[in-house]
Design an enzyme around this catalytic site. Structure first.
Site, PDB file in Angstrom:
ATOM      1  N   THR A  13       0.847  -1.175   0.000  1.00 32.38           N
ATOM      2  CA  THR A  13       0.000   0.000   0.000  1.00 32.38           C
ATOM      3  C   THR A  13       0.883   1.225   0.000  1.00 32.38           C
ATOM      4  OG1 THR A  13      -1.747  -0.999   1.295  1.00 32.38           O
ATOM      5  CG2 THR A  13      -1.673   1.373   1.305  1.00 32.38           C
ATOM      6  N   LYS A  45      -8.325   1.454  -1.103  1.00 34.37           N
ATOM      7  CA  LYS A  45      -7.823   1.748   0.235  1.00 34.37           C
ATOM      8  C   LYS A  45      -8.031   3.208   0.621  1.00 34.37           C
ATOM      9  CE  LYS A  45      -4.354  -1.352  -1.118  1.00 34.37           C
ATOM     10  NZ  LYS A  45      -2.955  -1.454  -1.418  1.00 34.37           N
ATOM     11  N   GLY A  59      -7.656   7.192   4.134  1.00 30.80           N
ATOM     12  CA  GLY A  59      -6.837   6.225   3.418  1.00 30.80           C
ATOM     13  C   GLY A  59      -6.155   5.355   4.453  1.00 30.80           C
ATOM     14  N   SER A 138       3.980   0.991   2.422  1.00 28.25           N
ATOM     15  CA  SER A 138       5.231   0.436   1.901  1.00 28.25           C
ATOM     16  C   SER A 138       6.015   1.439   1.059  1.00 28.25           C
ATOM     17  CB  SER A 138       4.941  -0.800   1.050  1.00 28.25           C
ATOM     18  OG  SER A 138       4.284  -1.780   1.805  1.00 28.25           O
ATOM     19  N   ALA A 169       5.290   3.783  -7.301  1.00 24.69           N
ATOM     20  CA  ALA A 169       5.000   2.505  -7.954  1.00 24.69           C
ATOM     21  C   ALA A 169       6.179   2.011  -8.790  1.00 24.69           C
ATOM     22  CB  ALA A 169       3.745   2.617  -8.816  1.00 24.69           C
ATOM     23  N   CYS A 172       8.766   0.947  -5.507  1.00 26.92           N
ATOM     24  CA  CYS A 172       8.327  -0.001  -4.474  1.00 26.92           C
ATOM     25  C   CYS A 172       7.579  -1.169  -5.111  1.00 26.92           C
ATOM     26  CB  CYS A 172       7.422   0.717  -3.466  1.00 26.92           C
ATOM     27  SG  CYS A 172       6.756  -0.381  -2.197  1.00 26.92           S
ATOM     28  N   THR A 175       3.714  -1.569  -4.471  1.00 24.74           N
ATOM     29  CA  THR A 175       2.850  -0.462  -4.881  1.00 24.74           C
ATOM     30  C   THR A 175       2.600  -0.581  -6.379  1.00 24.74           C
ATOM     31  OG1 THR A 175       3.827   0.962  -3.179  1.00 24.74           O
ATOM     32  CG2 THR A 175       2.648   2.066  -4.957  1.00 24.74           C
TER      33      THR A 175
END
Length: 187
Positions: A13, A45, A59, A138, A169, A172, A175
């Site tokens: 996340t 989320k 969130g 994360s 993204a 990670c 993500t």
């Protein structure tokens, strides 16, 4: 076999909150992973709740069931203290820290009513972010760094959140680029 070996843990996340130019945006990616496996890529989320008719955007990062438990508790706190987001967040954090059941929940929240923006943790923290940017999960530090670099550009709050999550993204592995974005007018 240890608990960590039996259950390697849920990851995945990145949630960001950005306040700029009369808007507050909370955005999150959609990836949920178990160990090294992507379980779902389209999780939502980021949620809008409306206790007492006032919109609040939340969130969450961490265990989904734990986060939903906390969101339900936050809604009840907001119903008990309408229009008082800070008070509701502090009450939730106190319960989370002291309640025998709640203290085992593993999640973090970003919440906003358009006027205030907070990060709530299980350690009892209710934090107002510096520079009008908050990020958790994360890839939270990657998104936070990207948004901080973009905050003084001509981009609006939503564009900054989207770009920051896109950068997270790319870095990670927990993500992805499937985003949920909610915004409120800053008051």
């Amino acid at each position: 076999m240890s608990e960590q070996e039996r259950f390697p843990g849920w990851h995945g996340t990145t949630i960001i909150g950005v306040r700029k130019g009369g808007k507050v945006v909370v955005a999150g990616d959609g990836q949920v992973s178990l160990g090294q496996t992507v379980i779902k890529g389209t999780a939502r989320k980021v949620r809008r709740v409306s206790p007492g008719g006032k919109d609040v955007v939340c969130g969450f990062a961490g265990s989904t069931a734990d986060a939903f438990t906390l969101l339900e508790r936050l809604e009840k706190k907001l119903e008990a203290a309408p229009g008082q987001l800070a008070r509701a967040c502090v009450e939730l954090a106190k319960d989370w820290r002291t309640d025998k059941y709640l203290r085992n929940l593993e999640a973090m929240l970003i919440v906003t009513d358009g006027r205030e923006l907070f990060v709530i943790t299980g350690a009892g923290d209710v934090l107002e972010p510096e520079h009008d940017i908050a990020a958790i999960g994360s890839g939270g530090n990657f998104a936070l760094a990207a948004a901080r670099a973009l905050i003084d550009t001509d981009l609006d709050a939503e564009a900054i959140a989207r770009k920051a999550l896109g950068i997270a993204a790319e870095i990670c592995v927990y993500t992805n680029g499937n985003l949920t974005v909610e915004s409120l007018d800053a008051r």
